[in-house]
Design a protein around this motif. Structure first.
Motif, short mmCIF file in Angstrom:
data_model
loop_
_atom_site.label_atom_id
_atom_site.label_comp_id
_atom_site.label_asym_id
_atom_site.label_seq_id
_atom_site.Cartn_x
_atom_site.Cartn_y
_atom_site.Cartn_z
N LEU A 161 0.83 -1.21 0.00
CA LEU A 161 0.00 0.00 0.00
C LEU A 161 0.87 1.26 0.00
CD1 LEU A 161 -2.93 -0.95 2.42
CD2 LEU A 161 -2.49 -1.63 0.04
N LEU A 162 1.97 1.22 0.75
CA LEU A 162 2.88 2.37 0.76
C LEU A 162 3.55 2.56 -0.60
CD1 LEU A 162 4.24 4.61 2.45
CD2 LEU A 162 6.04 2.95 3.03
N ALA A 163 3.89 1.47 -1.27
CA ALA A 163 4.52 1.57 -2.59
C ALA A 163 3.55 2.19 -3.61
CB ALA A 163 4.98 0.20 -3.07
N CYS A 164 2.26 1.85 -3.50
CA CYS A 164 1.28 2.50 -4.37
C CYS A 164 1.24 4.00 -4.09
CB CYS A 164 -0.10 1.90 -4.15
SG CYS A 164 -0.35 0.25 -4.82
N ALA A 165 1.26 4.36 -2.81
CA ALA A 165 1.17 5.77 -2.42
C ALA A 165 2.40 6.55 -2.83
CB ALA A 165 0.96 5.88 -0.92
N ASN A 166 3.56 5.87 -2.82
CA ASN A 166 4.84 6.54 -3.14
C ASN A 166 5.26 6.33 -4.59
OD1 ASN A 166 5.14 7.59 -0.59
ND2 ASN A 166 6.39 5.89 0.18
N TYR A 167 4.40 5.73 -5.40
CA TYR A 167 4.67 5.51 -6.83
C TYR A 167 5.94 4.69 -7.04
CZ TYR A 167 1.50 9.44 -6.51
OH TYR A 167 0.44 10.25 -6.16
N SER A 168 6.12 3.63 -6.22
CA SER A 168 7.32 2.79 -6.30
C SER A 168 6.95 1.31 -6.33
CB SER A 168 8.24 3.08 -5.11
OG SER A 168 7.57 2.84 -3.88
N LEU A 169 5.80 0.98 -6.87
CA LEU A 169 5.30 -0.39 -6.84
C LEU A 169 6.23 -1.34 -7.59
CD1 LEU A 169 2.97 -2.09 -5.76
CD2 LEU A 169 1.69 -1.55 -7.85
N GLY A 170 6.89 -0.83 -8.63
CA GLY A 170 7.77 -1.67 -9.43
C GLY A 170 8.98 -2.18 -8.68
N ALA A 171 9.30 -1.61 -7.52
CA ALA A 171 10.47 -2.04 -6.74
C ALA A 171 10.19 -3.28 -5.90
CB ALA A 171 10.93 -0.90 -5.83
N LEU A 172 8.92 -3.69 -5.82
CA LEU A 172 8.56 -4.83 -4.98
C LEU A 172 8.34 -6.09 -5.82
CD1 LEU A 172 5.96 -3.26 -2.50
CD2 LEU A 172 8.37 -3.75 -2.09
N PRO A 173 8.62 -7.26 -5.23
CA PRO A 173 8.30 -8.51 -5.94
C PRO A 173 6.79 -8.72 -5.99
CG PRO A 173 8.99 -8.99 -3.69
CD PRO A 173 9.19 -7.51 -3.89
N ALA A 174 6.37 -9.69 -6.77
CA ALA A 174 4.94 -9.99 -6.84
C ALA A 174 4.44 -10.44 -5.47
CB ALA A 174 4.69 -11.09 -7.87
N PRO A 175 3.29 -9.97 -5.04
CA PRO A 175 2.77 -10.38 -3.74
C PRO A 175 2.48 -11.88 -3.71
CG PRO A 175 1.10 -9.20 -4.99
CD PRO A 175 2.37 -9.05 -5.75
N GLN A 176 2.66 -12.47 -2.54
CA GLN A 176 2.47 -13.91 -2.39
C GLN A 176 1.17 -14.20 -1.65
OE1 GLN A 176 4.71 -16.26 -3.77
NE2 GLN A 176 5.30 -14.32 -4.74
N PHE A 177 0.42 -15.18 -2.16
CA PHE A 177 -0.82 -15.62 -1.55
C PHE A 177 -0.76 -17.10 -1.23
CE2 PHE A 177 -2.06 -11.79 -3.76
CZ PHE A 177 -3.03 -11.22 -2.96
N SER A 178 -1.42 -17.49 -0.16
CA SER A 178 -1.51 -18.90 0.20
C SER A 178 -2.22 -19.68 -0.90
CB SER A 178 -2.28 -19.05 1.52
OG SER A 178 -2.60 -20.40 1.76
N THR A 179 -1.83 -20.95 -1.06
CA THR A 179 -2.53 -21.81 -2.01
C THR A 179 -3.86 -22.29 -1.44
OG1 THR A 179 -1.34 -23.74 -1.17
CG2 THR A 179 -0.39 -22.60 -3.08
N LYS A 180 -4.08 -22.07 -0.14
CA LYS A 180 -5.35 -22.45 0.46
C LYS A 180 -6.48 -21.57 -0.06
CE LYS A 180 -3.87 -24.55 4.82
NZ LYS A 180 -4.57 -25.84 4.59
N LYS A 181 -7.68 -22.09 -0.02
CA LYS A 181 -8.86 -21.34 -0.40
C LYS A 181 -9.44 -20.66 0.84
CE LYS A 181 -8.28 -23.61 -4.26
NZ LYS A 181 -7.19 -24.52 -3.87
N ALA A 182 -10.02 -19.49 0.66
CA ALA A 182 -10.66 -18.77 1.76
C ALA A 182 -12.10 -18.48 1.41
CB ALA A 182 -9.91 -17.46 2.06
#
Length: 432
Positions: free
Chosen positions: A311-332
């Motif tokens: 969320l901070l990277a979106c606000a600071n226009y630096s999203l490209g500096a982060l790796p892809a977000p990781q999600f659990s393989t479990k279902k919710a």
């Protein structure tokens, strides 16, 4: 870092729960504040009573408390321009500008943008009077899709099965049943297919996929009854295949972000695309300029990355500096417990107990419309009251866990659907 979270619903409880785990707060002695919050949010944040329509008051609080990031949860403050006021005062804000938030604030704005950018969506007509709208029905075949142009708390859509029903609905809309939101009505062609939600984070240039979900809008089992703000959801939505996700990114989300940037209204925040999976491919139903509710709850249950950083990277226009977000393989899967009477006039004040018992059964209970009474007891204070959320190796397992927790709750003036996730469970069963 000190963070201020704006909002009071189940979405904000889920965001508060995840933000409280962020290194931005945990490693730096920071404080998570929330306004107005709810009793569930208060488990993770310090609640502050701000008048969100008084932008100067919010800016003054952020200045006094040294807020490093403001996260705006619901759509109304975004459409009201709170993010602009905060950015003008030098604060980092997660949430689009007022101009970009028109994607949700005006159905007509979004449809016109789709037309300019060649984004696949339903054919439509914008109307500003009852007479014009009734005449425009001639261009469409039943069933008719009628949408109040402005914000209507997720309830501004009517699907009329015949001409008489459509004309009656238009009479209600222009007669004030949706308030100012119905001053203009968009009439659309009906799209056949299955609906699904796709989420992406963007800083106005870089776009990062952020999961999928399927919501259940109708109040009753089997998708019957009137539309609601959402009676439950599950994630991921496997029906949105990898190939389809690529098509959504390239043909819908990316052209939207580029068009807004090219036209001087760059979009930074979460872009929530409601999609229809038609025989011709995915088409846009509508955009929301914030996390879905209750879709956010299932996304946060699966998210393994640090939410605050993204969320901070979106606000600071630096999203490209982060790796892809990781999600659990479990279902919710999350089940909404609503107050009797919803989506009409909900019964407020009903006692709620045994949340600890429900959570001991393996779920997380997010507060949506709750409050404390004069004796400090938890009571219902809205239409959608609780979001009972659980995980499993399959949607069926997540559903079983969620309903075990629902049945452990003591909320006699509440009700829920008993079939959340039914489409995917049918697919899981057929695949065995």
């Amino acid at each position: 870092m000190n963070i201020l979270l704006i909002g009071s619903g189940g979405r904000e409880h889920a965001l508060a729960w995840k933000l409280a785990q962020s290194r931005l707060i945990a490693e730096n002695g920071g404080t998570l504040y929330a306004s107005p919050g709810n009793p569930g949010v208060a488990q993770h944040a310090t609640l502050v009573p701000l008048d969100l329509s008084n932008h100067a008051q919010v800016v003054a609080f952020c200045t006094e408390q040294g807020i490093g990031l403001v996260v705006i949860g619901p759509e109304l403050p975004l459409v009201d321009g709170l993010s602009d006021s905060l950015r003008a005062a030098g604060f980092a804000v997660f949430g689009p500008s007022q101009a970009a938030a028109q994607l949700e604030g005006s159905k007509g704005f979004t449809k016109d943008l789709c037309e300019r950018a060649g984004i696949p969506t339903a054919g439509y007509v914008r109307t500003t009077s009852l007479e014009q709208a009734v005449e425009a029905l001639d261009r469409f075949a039943a069933p008719y899709v009628l949408k109040a142009d402005g914000l209507a708390a997720g309830k501004g859509v009517v699907i009329a099965q015949d001409r008489a029903e459509a004309e009656a609905a238009l009479d209600d809309m222009f007669g004030g049943s949706f308030g100012q939101a119905g001053a203009e009505v968009v009439i659309e062609e009906f799209m056949e297919g299955e609906e699904v939600s796709f989420f992406a984070l963007t800083d106005g240039a870089v776009i990062v996929p952020f999961g999928s979900a399927q919501d259940h809008k109708r109040v009753g089992d089997g998708d019957t009854g009137p539309n609601t703000g959402g009676m439950g959801a599950y994630s991921p939505a496997r029906v949105l295949t990898s190939d389809m996700r690529g098509e959504v990114l390239s043909k819908i989300v990316a052209p939207t972000v580029k068009t807004l940037a090219d036209e001087g209204t760059p979009y930074a925040g979460v872009l929530y695309a409601g999609l229809m999976l038609t025989s011709e491919g995915p088409k846009l139903v509508e955009y929301n300029c914030r996390f879905g509710d209750p879709e956010c709850q299932v996304l946060m249950m699966r998210l393994q990355s640090d939410l605050g950083e993204y969320l901070l990277a979106c606000a600071n226009y630096s999203l490209g500096a982060l790796p892809a977000p990781q999600f659990s393989t479990k279902k919710a899967l999350t089940v909404v417990m609503a107050a009797d009477g919803y989506p009409g006039t909900p019964a407020k004040g009903g006692r709620i107990a045994n949340i600890e018992v429900a959570e001991a059964a393996g779920a997380k209970v997010f507060h949506a419309g709750t409050a404390l009474d004069a004796e400090g007891r938890l009571v219902a204070n809205g239409g959608r009251v609780l979001n009972v959320t659980a995980q499993g190796d399959s949607v069926a397992e997540a559903q079983d866990a969620a309903y075990r927790a629902v049945d452990a709750l003591d909320f006699p003036t509440g009700f829920c659907r008993r079939d959340i996730g039914w489409r995917e469970i049918e697919r899981e069963t057929a695949a065995v």
